[in-house]
Design a protein around this motif. Structure first.
Motif, PDB file in Angstrom:
ATOM      1  N   HIS A 168       0.819  -1.227   0.000  1.00 50.22           N
ATOM      2  CA  HIS A 168       0.000   0.000   0.000  1.00 50.22           C
ATOM      3  C   HIS A 168       0.848   1.270   0.000  1.00 50.22           C
ATOM      4  CE1 HIS A 168       1.104  -0.767   4.133  1.00 50.22           C
ATOM      5  NE2 HIS A 168       0.884   0.514   4.373  1.00 50.22           N
ATOM      6  N   GLN A 169       2.166   1.114   0.100  1.00 47.77           N
ATOM      7  CA  GLN A 169       3.017   2.315   0.096  1.00 47.77           C
ATOM      8  C   GLN A 169       3.319   2.813  -1.313  1.00 47.77           C
ATOM      9  OE1 GLN A 169       6.448   1.313   2.483  1.00 47.77           O
ATOM     10  NE2 GLN A 169       5.267   1.267   4.380  1.00 47.77           N
ATOM     11  N   ILE A 170       2.981   2.022  -2.336  1.00 50.78           N
ATOM     12  CA  ILE A 170       3.174   2.476  -3.720  1.00 50.78           C
ATOM     13  C   ILE A 170       2.212   3.649  -3.940  1.00 50.78           C
ATOM     14  CG2 ILE A 170       3.159   1.784  -6.166  1.00 50.78           C
ATOM     15  CD1 ILE A 170       4.991  -0.043  -4.495  1.00 50.78           C
ATOM     16  N   GLU A 171       2.734   4.768  -4.388  1.00 52.67           N
ATOM     17  CA  GLU A 171       1.910   5.983  -4.502  1.00 52.67           C
ATOM     18  C   GLU A 171       1.206   6.065  -5.860  1.00 52.67           C
ATOM     19  OE1 GLU A 171       4.708   9.074  -3.686  1.00 52.67           O
ATOM     20  OE2 GLU A 171       4.767   8.601  -1.542  1.00 52.67           O
ATOM     21  N   GLY A 172       0.319   7.043  -5.977  1.00 49.31           N
ATOM     22  CA  GLY A 172      -0.288   7.350  -7.272  1.00 49.31           C
ATOM     23  C   GLY A 172      -1.675   6.767  -7.477  1.00 49.31           C
ATOM     24  N   LEU A 173      -2.132   5.921  -6.534  1.00 51.79           N
ATOM     25  CA  LEU A 173      -3.456   5.313  -6.690  1.00 51.79           C
ATOM     26  C   LEU A 173      -4.471   6.083  -5.858  1.00 51.79           C
ATOM     27  CD1 LEU A 173      -2.210   1.657  -6.469  1.00 51.79           C
ATOM     28  CD2 LEU A 173      -3.163   2.765  -8.496  1.00 51.79           C
ATOM     29  N   PRO A 174      -5.749   6.059  -6.256  1.00 55.54           N
ATOM     30  CA  PRO A 174      -6.754   6.774  -5.471  1.00 55.54           C
ATOM     31  C   PRO A 174      -6.791   6.260  -4.030  1.00 55.54           C
ATOM     32  CG  PRO A 174      -7.704   5.888  -7.499  1.00 55.54           C
ATOM     33  CD  PRO A 174      -6.309   5.357  -7.411  1.00 55.54           C
ATOM     34  N   GLU A 175      -7.082   7.164  -3.121  1.00 57.20           N
ATOM     35  CA  GLU A 175      -7.183   6.820  -1.691  1.00 57.20           C
ATOM     36  C   GLU A 175      -8.126   5.623  -1.496  1.00 57.20           C
ATOM     37  OE1 GLU A 175      -6.513   9.689   0.797  1.00 57.20           O
ATOM     38  OE2 GLU A 175      -6.885   8.365   2.514  1.00 57.20           O
ATOM     39  N   GLY A 176      -7.696   4.629  -0.752  1.00 55.59           N
ATOM     40  CA  GLY A 176      -8.552   3.490  -0.421  1.00 55.59           C
ATOM     41  C   GLY A 176      -8.584   2.395  -1.485  1.00 55.59           C
ATOM     42  N   ALA A 177      -7.897   2.603  -2.607  1.00 58.63           N
ATOM     43  CA  ALA A 177      -7.923   1.586  -3.680  1.00 58.63           C
ATOM     44  C   ALA A 177      -7.214   0.312  -3.242  1.00 58.63           C
ATOM     45  CB  ALA A 177      -7.269   2.143  -4.942  1.00 58.63           C
ATOM     46  N   ILE A 178      -6.223   0.493  -2.374  1.00 57.71           N
ATOM     47  CA  ILE A 178      -5.419  -0.640  -1.898  1.00 57.71           C
ATOM     48  C   ILE A 178      -5.542  -0.678  -0.375  1.00 57.71           C
ATOM     49  CG2 ILE A 178      -3.013  -1.429  -1.658  1.00 57.71           C
ATOM     50  CD1 ILE A 178      -3.936  -1.631  -4.478  1.00 57.71           C
ATOM     51  N   PRO A 179      -5.973  -1.799   0.198  1.00 58.40           N
ATOM     52  CA  PRO A 179      -6.047  -1.847   1.672  1.00 58.40           C
ATOM     53  C   PRO A 179      -4.652  -1.796   2.289  1.00 58.40           C
ATOM     54  CG  PRO A 179      -6.416  -4.020   0.744  1.00 58.40           C
ATOM     55  CD  PRO A 179      -6.357  -3.072  -0.417  1.00 58.40           C
ATOM     56  N   GLU A 180      -4.594  -1.259   3.502  1.00 61.77           N
ATOM     57  CA  GLU A 180      -3.310  -1.208   4.187  1.00 61.77           C
ATOM     58  C   GLU A 180      -2.889  -2.627   4.580  1.00 61.77           C
ATOM     59  OE1 GLU A 180      -3.058   1.799   7.170  1.00 61.77           O
ATOM     60  OE2 GLU A 180      -1.358   0.799   8.135  1.00 61.77           O
ATOM     61  N   ILE A 181      -1.636  -2.924   4.367  1.00 63.45           N
ATOM     62  CA  ILE A 181      -1.105  -4.242   4.729  1.00 63.45           C
ATOM     63  C   ILE A 181      -0.156  -4.051   5.909  1.00 63.45           C
ATOM     64  CG2 ILE A 181       0.174  -6.257   3.920  1.00 63.45           C
ATOM     65  CD1 ILE A 181      -2.513  -5.937   2.509  1.00 63.45           C
ATOM     66  N   ARG A 182      -0.513  -4.694   7.014  1.00 61.17           N
ATOM     67  CA  ARG A 182       0.199  -4.483   8.281  1.00 61.17           C
ATOM     68  C   ARG A 182       1.363  -5.473   8.411  1.00 61.17           C
ATOM     69  NH1 ARG A 182      -3.352  -6.713  11.088  1.00 61.17           N
ATOM     70  NH2 ARG A 182      -2.353  -8.095  12.567  1.00 61.17           N
ATOM     71  N   PRO A 183       2.532  -5.015   8.855  1.00 62.94           N
ATOM     72  CA  PRO A 183       3.642  -5.955   9.083  1.00 62.94           C
ATOM     73  C   PRO A 183       3.518  -6.658  10.434  1.00 62.94           C
ATOM     74  CG  PRO A 183       4.378  -3.702   9.500  1.00 62.94           C
ATOM     75  CD  PRO A 183       2.918  -3.610   9.155  1.00 62.94           C
ATOM     76  N   VAL A 184       3.650  -7.958  10.457  1.00 63.25           N
ATOM     77  CA  VAL A 184       3.680  -8.720  11.723  1.00 63.25           C
ATOM     78  C   VAL A 184       5.010  -9.480  11.757  1.00 63.25           C
ATOM     79  CG1 VAL A 184       2.549 -10.454  13.161  1.00 63.25           C
ATOM     80  CG2 VAL A 184       1.161  -8.941  11.721  1.00 63.25           C
ATOM     81  N   LYS A 185       5.872  -9.023  12.643  1.00 64.69           N
ATOM     82  CA  LYS A 185       7.240  -9.564  12.646  1.00 64.69           C
ATOM     83  C   LYS A 185       7.299 -10.992  13.164  1.00 64.69           C
ATOM     84  CE  LYS A 185      11.078  -8.340  15.427  1.00 64.69           C
ATOM     85  NZ  LYS A 185      12.024  -7.295  15.868  1.00 64.69           N
TER      86      LYS A 185
END
Ligand code: FAD
Length: 363
Positions: free
Chosen positions: A201-218
């Protein structure tokens, strides 16, 4: 059709290979392919487990992936060895609570017609003499493990052999049917697949909310070594109070011991506490483990979606696809994810386990 895959972990690489096999022109973009969660991973392939009792759709996806693994590997091994073994997974209970869970899991497997065998303590000791005393076990003869450190180079070899390209750079944004790289270069595409693990989700340029946030779990994970393998089979040592472990022996004498679950953001450090926790737990299950050579303590970030389930398929943005969020099962779910993505990328109907995992559920 020119398809660009952003992210060359096990999910992006397998997607690119399966699409290339169907005649799609593929380019993978990754500054260090195969170096993140997939590199840390144990590569255990249990097929199913107690965690899936109430997650029927995920269970179907897991079973579909397990069914695909042998042919996926056989086709990949036309290019390079893939580090796969399907010689069984043994779950063992070390205390009464774990025994109750094990029996519940066994009943569940039986109800689904999954091949599993209930074993006595003596039968477990015969299969894994290195274990301390166990109460019972369940052997799943059709399951196994794959070594992601062999699998991923094989996927790169296969992609390149089919005319695909791997660009070793980071992607910063997606705009006007191009991926912009960290050096400013632009790579045009007809379709793009975002498969950058917990960075997707850190790739920029897409409309807000188009990609859900992906959380890191170590996850921290230990690698020990002996001249000959200490364990004969991939195993899950089940115990109460968060003490369970999985143990994946490799043919070269490596024993992979995992793992921790830590919500510490984008932190990939290894810690004394993580190492101590894994060593303490493994010594409880395998009394003789102390004599093994310490080979590595590593860490990786599991990609977790907002509902904890994989995100696979077209997004609401035309020609933008996503394959991420596989959390703790990415290696296990690699063949089915790649198959589903290759279907979408060739405009054919994906496997019938695919619909619940659409990115559109977050729109
Ligand atoms: P990753 O492997 O993290 O790959 C993402 C890729 O994207 C990386 O190569 C990265 O360099 C790249 N990238 C990031 N940002 C950019 C950018 N801006 N531009 C281009 N590329 C970018 N699963 C199992 O099935 N079985 C197991 O036994 C198992 N054990 C595990 C043990 C541990 C300790 C951990 C951490 C995970 C384990 N998992 C296991 C989970 C599994 O490893 C993950 O689900 C899987 O590796 C996710 O693959 P991925 O390709 O989505 O992500």
């Amino acid at each position: 059709m020119k398809t660009v895959v952003v992210g060359g972990g096990v999910i992006g690489l397998a997607t690119a290979w399966r699409a290339a096999r169907e005649g799609v022109s593929v380019t993978v973009i990754d500054p260090a392919p195969g170096s993140k969660a997939s590199h840390a991973s144990a590569g255990m392939l249990p097929g199913h487990s107690g965690q899936l009792y109430e997650q029927e759709e995920l269970l179907r996806l897991c079973l579909a992936s397990r069914d695909l693994y042998p042919s996926f590997i056989a086709e990949l091994e036309e290019f390079a060895p893939a580090g796969f073994r399907r010689d069984g997974v043994l779950d063992v209970a070390f205390d009464e609570d774990a025994l109750r869970d094990l029996d519940q899991q066994f009943a569940f497997q039986e109800s689904l017609g999954i091949h599993a065998e209930r074993l006595s303590p003596e039968e477990c000791a015969k299969l894994q003499p290195a274990f301390g005393p166990v109460l019972a076990g369940v052997l799943m003869p059709d399951d196994g493990a794959v070594d992601p450190r062999i699998l991923q180079p094989a996927l790169i070899t296969a992609i390149e052999a089919l005319g695909g390209t791997v660009i070793r750079r980071g992607a910063t944004r997606v705009e006007d049917h191009t991926v912009v790289l960290d050096n400013g270069d632009k790579v045009p595409f007809d379709r793009v697949v975002l498969a950058a693990g917990c960075w997707t989700h850190q790739i920029e340029g897409l409309p807000e909310g188009a990609i859900p946030e992906i959380r890191p779990v170590k996850g921290q994970i230990l690698r020990l070594h002996s001249e000959t393998p200490l364990l004969n089979l991939t195993s899950r040592a089940l115990s109460t109070g968060g003490a369970s472990l999985y143990l994946v022996p490799r043919l070269d004498g490596e024993l992979v011991v995992g793992s921790t679950y830590e919500e510490t953001g984008y932190d990939e450090t290894v810690t004394a506490e993580g190492t101590q926790s894994l060593l303490t737990r493994v010594a409880k299950f395998i009394p003789g483990v102390g004599s093994l050579r310490f080979a590595e303590i590593g860490a990786g970030l599991r990609p977790a979606s907002p509902d904890g389930l994989p995100v696979i398929g077209p997004t609401a943005v035309p020609d933008v696809y996503m394959a991420s969020g596989h959390f703790r099962m990415g290696v296990q779910l690699t063949p089915i994810t790649a198959s589903i993505m290759a279907s979408y990328l060739t405009d054919t109907t994906p496997h019938d386990s695919a619909p619940p995992f659409t990115p559109l559920r977050f729109s």
